[in-house]
Design an enzyme around this catalytic site. Structure first.
Site, PDB file in Angstrom:
ATOM      1  N   LYS A 193       0.922  -1.224   0.198  1.00 30.10           N
ATOM      2  CA  LYS A 193      -0.033  -0.063  -0.013  1.00 30.10           C
ATOM      3  C   LYS A 193       0.921   1.353  -0.038  1.00 30.10           C
ATOM      4  CE  LYS A 193      -4.260   1.025   2.660  1.00 30.10           C
ATOM      5  NZ  LYS A 193      -4.708   0.953   3.853  1.00 30.10           N
TER       6      LYS A 193
HETATM    7  C1  E4P Z   1      -8.083   1.441   4.101  1.00 30.30           C
HETATM    8  O1  E4P Z   1      -7.488   1.015   3.163  1.00 30.30           O
HETATM    9  C2  E4P Z   1      -8.003   2.763   4.470  1.00 30.30           C
HETATM   10  O2  E4P Z   1      -6.785   3.154   5.194  1.00 30.30           O
HETATM   11  C3  E4P Z   1      -9.038   2.850   5.513  1.00 30.30           C
HETATM   12  O3  E4P Z   1     -10.435   2.445   5.037  1.00 30.30           O
HETATM   13  C4  E4P Z   1      -9.147   4.403   6.138  1.00 30.30           C
HETATM   14  O4  E4P Z   1     -10.409   4.569   6.817  1.00 30.30           O
HETATM   15  P1  E4P Z   1     -10.764   5.712   7.681  1.00 30.30           P
HETATM   16  O5  E4P Z   1     -10.860   7.188   7.176  1.00 30.30           O
HETATM   17  O6  E4P Z   1     -11.788   5.263   8.696  1.00 30.30           O
HETATM   18  O7  E4P Z   1      -9.343   5.984   8.874  1.00 30.30           O
END
Ligand code: E4P
Length: 234
Positions: free
Chosen positions: A84
């Site tokens: 990622k």
């Molecule tokens: C997933 O890949 C993201 O990091 C995550 O959904 C972020 O979510 P949040 O905005 O609730 O922190």
């Protein structure tokens, strides 16, 4: 549509995996911070052992070489690791290098269709627009999903739109209707999708009625049995 779990909590992953509906897992540094007593590598390996779908492991370096070093390290942990990488100039450079090396990437922190388009061109396998965080600033997160999904399909990019930052079950329905290939959900949203007050009420009612019917049958059998004659044949 594929559904991922947005967590690093092993128990939550085991639970949803046991339902037979889990297609992958996304983690990030914040989610890892909630896990106690395990390294990030240990967490990732355990998750990959539970679910064979893509498991996102996020890099934190700001520079290209640092991103590459972290990403290569995570990619060696298991075949289903997806690195990622945040949307940035260095992130784009790193994603195109990962693509050349055959390492899959998930471009994170996408807030516009243009950012998603750039990530697709850089070769990211997964494009993660954050719908909840867009909604939080009084804009329409689903519009990003709608636009990006249309662009990806129209130009036949080899990338999938992954709706992230999901806050409630309605986000999942809307992501599906707007053509998102995947949504990643907190555990709570998976549970909210399962339950409905009328379903829960109906289960209780059916069980009560079943038990009443069985009790009535047993009572009837007890009353009838002393008098019952064997049936005559012929
Ligand atoms: C997933 O890949 C993201 O990091 C995550 O959904 C972020 O979510 P949040 O905005 O609730 O922190």
């Amino acid at each position: 549509m594929k559904l991922f779990l947005d967590t690093a909590d092993i128990d939550e992953i085991r639970t949803v995996n046991s339902w037979g509906v889990l297609d992958g897992v996304t983690t990030n540094p914040t989610l890892f911070g909630k896990v106690k007593g395990m390294t990030y590598e240990e967490v990732l390996q355990e998750i990959c052992g539970i679910n064979g779908g893509p498991v996102s492991a996020e890099v934190v370096a700001d520079d290209v070489e640092g991103m590459l070093r972290e990403g290569r390290h995570y990619a060696k942990l298991a075949d289903n690791i997806v690195v990622k990488v945040p949307m940035s100039e260095n992130g784009l450079a790193a994603m195109s290098r990962f693509k050349a090396e055959g390492i899959k990437t998930n471009c994170t922190l996408i807030f516009t269709a243009n950012q998603g388009l750039l990530a697709a061109k850089a070769g990211a396998s997964l494009l993660s627009p954050f719908v909840g965080r867009v909604d939080d600033i009084n804009e329409d997160g689903m519009q990003v999903i709608r636009e990006l999904a249309e662009i990806i399909r129209f130009f036949e990019y080899d990338s999938e739109v992954l709706t992230a930052s999901v806050r409630h079950p309605r986000h999942v329905t809307e992501a599906a209707l707007n053509g998102s290939h995947i949504a990643t959900l907190p555990f709570k949203v998976f549970q909210q999708m399962v339950h409905h007050p009328l379903t829960d009420k109906g289960i209780v009612q059916f069980k009560r009625d079943w038990e009443a019917a069985r009790a009535a049958l047993n009572d009837g059998a007890k009353e009838a049995s002393p008098k019952r004659e064997p049936a005559k044949v012929g």
